[in-house]
Design a protein around this motif. Sequence first.
Motif, mmCIF file in Angstrom:
data_model
loop_
_atom_site.group_PDB
_atom_site.id
_atom_site.type_symbol
_atom_site.label_atom_id
_atom_site.label_comp_id
_atom_site.label_asym_id
_atom_site.label_seq_id
_atom_site.Cartn_x
_atom_site.Cartn_y
_atom_site.Cartn_z
ATOM 1 N N LEU A 482 -25.293 11.768 -27.210
ATOM 2 C CA LEU A 482 -24.548 12.841 -27.157
ATOM 3 C C LEU A 482 -24.905 14.006 -27.874
ATOM 4 O O LEU A 482 -25.236 13.728 -29.236
ATOM 5 C CB LEU A 482 -23.050 12.538 -27.166
ATOM 6 C CG LEU A 482 -22.588 12.114 -28.345
ATOM 7 C CD1 LEU A 482 -20.857 12.316 -28.437
ATOM 8 C CD2 LEU A 482 -22.584 10.409 -28.405
ATOM 9 N N SER A 483 -24.628 15.146 -27.616
ATOM 10 C CA SER A 483 -24.877 16.158 -28.375
ATOM 11 C C SER A 483 -23.662 17.236 -28.260
ATOM 12 O O SER A 483 -23.557 17.677 -27.147
ATOM 13 C CB SER A 483 -26.065 17.033 -27.947
ATOM 14 O OG SER A 483 -26.370 18.443 -28.701
ATOM 15 N N VAL A 484 -22.956 17.608 -29.391
ATOM 16 C CA VAL A 484 -21.730 18.294 -29.163
ATOM 17 C C VAL A 484 -22.120 19.368 -30.331
ATOM 18 O O VAL A 484 -22.474 19.596 -31.592
ATOM 19 C CB VAL A 484 -20.560 17.260 -29.834
ATOM 20 C CG1 VAL A 484 -19.443 18.322 -29.869
ATOM 21 C CG2 VAL A 484 -20.425 16.303 -29.041
ATOM 22 N N LEU A 507 -20.033 19.486 -24.675
ATOM 23 C CA LEU A 507 -20.850 18.121 -24.886
ATOM 24 C C LEU A 507 -21.743 18.044 -23.902
ATOM 25 O O LEU A 507 -21.448 18.322 -22.578
ATOM 26 C CB LEU A 507 -19.725 17.095 -24.967
ATOM 27 C CG LEU A 507 -20.384 15.682 -24.942
ATOM 28 C CD1 LEU A 507 -19.061 14.821 -25.426
ATOM 29 C CD2 LEU A 507 -20.754 15.209 -23.521
ATOM 30 N N SER A 508 -23.002 17.609 -24.094
ATOM 31 C CA SER A 508 -23.854 17.365 -23.093
ATOM 32 C C SER A 508 -24.719 15.935 -23.721
ATOM 33 O O SER A 508 -24.768 15.573 -24.712
ATOM 34 C CB SER A 508 -25.148 18.314 -23.319
ATOM 35 O OG SER A 508 -25.681 18.335 -24.479
ATOM 36 N N SER A 509 -24.977 15.226 -22.429
ATOM 37 C CA SER A 509 -25.605 13.999 -22.855
ATOM 38 C C SER A 509 -26.313 13.637 -21.559
ATOM 39 O O SER A 509 -26.351 14.038 -20.326
ATOM 40 C CB SER A 509 -24.462 12.971 -22.764
ATOM 41 O OG SER A 509 -24.852 11.485 -22.593
ATOM 42 N N LEU A 553 -12.847 20.625 -24.061
ATOM 43 C CA LEU A 553 -14.162 20.245 -24.261
ATOM 44 C C LEU A 553 -14.822 20.242 -22.805
ATOM 45 O O LEU A 553 -14.477 19.519 -21.893
ATOM 46 C CB LEU A 553 -14.217 18.440 -24.481
ATOM 47 C CG LEU A 553 -15.398 17.680 -24.395
ATOM 48 C CD1 LEU A 553 -16.278 18.131 -25.494
ATOM 49 C CD2 LEU A 553 -15.162 16.155 -24.663
ATOM 50 N N ALA A 555 -17.848 19.308 -20.669
ATOM 51 C CA ALA A 555 -18.878 18.347 -20.765
ATOM 52 C C ALA A 555 -19.895 18.434 -19.602
ATOM 53 O O ALA A 555 -19.616 18.898 -18.457
ATOM 54 C CB ALA A 555 -18.261 17.032 -20.804
#
Length: 876
Positions: A482-484, A507-509, A553, A555
Motif C-alpha cells: 500500500l501507498s498512502v 490509498l493506492s495498492s 480515505l 482508495a
Amino acid sequence: MLKKILKIVGITLVVLVASLFAIPYFFKDQIKAKITEAINEKVDAKVSFSDADLSLFKNFPKATVTLDKLLIINKAPFEGDTLVSLGELNLKMSIKELFKGKDEAMQIEGITSKNGFINIIFNKDGIGNFDIALKDDKPEEKGKSKPLSLKIQKYQIENFKFQYFDQASQMRMVIDSLNHEGTGDFSNSKLDLDTKSTAKVSFDMGKINYMKNVALSLDAVLGIDLEKSKYTFKENKALINQLPLEFDGFIQLVDAGQVYDLKFKTPTSSFKNFLGLIPASYSSSLEGVKTTGDFTVSGFAKGMLTDTTIPKFNIAIASNNGSFQYPSLPKSVQSIIIDTKIVNETGLMNDTYVNLDKLSFRIDQDVFNAKANIKNISTNALVDAALKGTINLANLSKAYPIKPDKPLTGILKADVTTKFDMASVEKSQYQNINNAGTIGLTGFNYADANGKNMTISNALVQFNPSQVHLKQFNAKTGKSDLSVTGVLDNFYGFMFRKQELKGNFNLSSNQLAVSDFMTTSTAPAATGTTEATTAKTKKSEPLKIPAFLNCTLTAKANTVLYDNLTLKDVSGKMIIKDEKVTLENVKTSIFGGNIGASGSVSTKGKTPIFDMNLNLNQVDIQQSFTQLDMLKKIAPIAGIVNGKINTTIKLNGNLDATEMTPDLKTISGDLIGQLLSTTINSNNSTLLTALTSNLKFIDLNKVNLNDIKAALTFKDGKVNVKPFEIKYQDIKAVVGGTHGFDQSMDYNIKFNVPAKYLGKEANAYISKMSPADAAKFDNIPVTALMTGSFSSPKISTDMKTVMTNLTMQLAKQQSDKLLKKGSSALDKYLNTNAKPSTDTTKTNAQNAQKEDIKKKAGDLINGLFKKKKPAEPAAP
C-alpha cells in the motif's frame, strides 16, 4: 489431689473457651448500638454496614470488632457519590471495654481495613465531599463523654484505592494498590510513627496525562505532634519506580490549609539513578550495568497549600555526560545530557513552568536532541519544543533491554519545531499553531506477536503551520502492498486533548489481502497442554473501528483478496467517523461483471451492524451465487442457472465480531434481478431432476429465462419470492413461494398447458376436433408443489386430477356434438318426409321409424368412444 487440680484446671479451661465463644453473642447488639450511635453523632451522610461481629480469638487477649461492607454515601450537593467503601474494618480493643456503660468511651487500640475505596471530590465551587462532620451547635455539651475514643497503637490498610478530583481545575490523582501501615502510641500528644507504604500513582490535568501507574514506596519514621498537627520526616527512604529519594522537613495542618517546608534529593549522584526512574518492566535489572557521569534529582517545596495558593517549589533533574551499558548487550548509550527544571516562584498554580533545556544522547554515530518549554500550565499551556536527530532502531534493542518479538530495523530522522497553546488546539484555531520540519522513517521492519510482518520502505511526515502532511507512506505486509498520502487537520488535538484524529487520505495498492489486517489473540494455555490443544485456545479479537478516527480515505487497488474472492479494479471512498465506516461509490470487477456498493458498517454497539446497497451488473450467475455464501442462501436455485444477471440488493443485519462477515440469521432486505442470456442445467440440481420426473410435458434444459425479472425479500432467515412468469414453447408458468436459509422450501408453480402436451389419449380426442374446438383446450391449469429441502425435495402435482377432468371434458364435448348432430338430422328427416296424419296406423309407423334412427345414432356414438354394449340376456 493432683487429679482434683487437673480436673479443676480442665473445667476452668472449658468454661473459659466456652465463654470466649459465648461472650461475642451477648455483646454483639451492644457493639452495634455503640457504633451506630457514634456514627450518627458524628456525620451527615448515609452510612451503612452489612454486619458487625465480635471476636475474642483474632487478637487474644484483646477483642476485635469487625464491620463488613461499610459504606458512606454523600448527601447534597454530592448526592449519591460514594465517599468511603470498606470491604472490612476491624477495631481492636481491650476486653474490658466491652463492659463499659452506655455513656463511657470505648477506647480503640488498633484499626485494620481491607479492600477500601476513598473518593475525594471538589466541585466547581470549591466545596469538598469529605466535609460530612456534623456541626457542633451545642457548645455546652463539649465535655460530654463520647461512645468511642481513640488510643491507637497500630493501624493498617490493605489494597486501597484513593481518588482525588477537582472539577474546577480538572485535576485528577489516583493512588491505586495502596498498602500502608503505621505503629505508634497515639495516646501521647507527641510520638514517632513508624510507617511503610507502597502504591501506584496516576496524575492527569485536563486531558493530559503526566503520570500513569508510577510505582512509589516510602519507609519513614514520622515525628508527629498531635497538638500542633505537625508531621516531620525523620529516618526515611522513598523509591519512585527504582529511583531512591530522601526527604527532610515537615508538613503542618493549620486552619488556613497546609504548611510545607520540605527538601528532597537522591542520596547518590550515580547515573544508575536515571535508570531507576524508568519502570522496572522496561529497564530490567540494574545489576552489572556500567555507568559513567551523574544523575541527580533535588528540590524543595515551601509555603502554604490553600484554595488559592500552592507551595513554591523547584525540582531540578540533571545529568552531565552520562552513559550506560547493560552487561548482556553489545552497544552503549553515550553522551547523555539532561537539564530539566520544574519551577514555581510565586505560589500561584498558573505560574508553574517546565524547562527541558536540553535532552541529548548518542548511540554509535547517531545523535538525538530535544528541548521544550511549557508555561502557563494550569489555564492555557504554552508549548515551545524542538526535536532533531537520527535513531537507528536496530540499535535500540542492542543498547537497551527492550524485548520486541522480533528485532526492529529502520532509520528514524527528525527535524521538527513546534509552538502552540492548548486553547488554540482545543478550538482548532490553526492560525495560532506554528509547525515546521519533517519526520522520516526508512527501512522499518516490525513483526507482531502473531508473526505478521510490516515493512515500511519509506515514510515522510511534513509539519506545516496549520496541518501535518503525510507526504509518503509505502509499506508491505503479508501479500499486501500500500501507498498512502494525506493530511491530518487535528494532530495536536488528538495528541494532547484526546480529540478526534481528523484527516483526508489517498490509498493506492497493487494488491490488498484483507486477512493481512485481521488480528488474533491467543488465550494462555494450561501447563502441559499439547500444541494442538493450545491452537484451539486461539481466539480472534473482536474488530473495532477506532472511536478517535474522523477521516476520509479514497482508495484504489488493482486486486483485493477477501476470503476466497478476488476483486479487480477496486475503487471508492470510505468515511470513518463515530466507530462507523461509510462506503461511497465503491466499484469492483468480479464474476465477469461489475459490482457497485454503498452503505455502512458500525462497531459502536456490542454487536457490529451493516447496511448495504449492492448493484450487480452483468455478473456470472454460477460464480456469484455459488461463491458468495450470502447470495447462495438468498437464492440457492440460482446456482444451476447459466448466464448473467443484473440485480440490485438492499440488505442489513449483524456482522460476526471477529470475521466481519454477515450473520445470515439476522440479515433482511430485498433483491430485484433480471436474467440475461440464461439457460438451466437441471442435471446439477436434485430439485429440478425430481421436478422433471413428475412433469413429463416440459424439458427444463430447454427453458429460456432471458429477460426474466424476479423480486424477493428476506428477513429472519426466510426468503419470499414474488411470483414471476416463465415460458417454454407455448407453455406458460408462474413461480412463487418461500424458502429458508436452512434450505427448507415451500414453492408452487402454476402452469397453463395446452392439452396436446398431456398424453396420447388427450391427443386422440383433440385430433378429431376442428381447430376452433381444439383451441378451447390450449390453457389447462397444472400445479406443482415443491416442499422439503433443496437437497431432499418433495414434489407433488395435480396431474392425475387434471387428466381425469380433461378426459371427461373432451368426451362430453364429442358426445354432445354427435348427439346434437344426430338429433338435427333426425328432425330434418322427419320434417321433410312426413306430414301430420290422423291415420293411426300411419302415425305408429312414423314413430317406429324415428326410434330406429335414434337407436342407430346412439350405436354410432357408442362405437366412437368404444363403449361396450350390455350383454344380451341368455336364452331361456
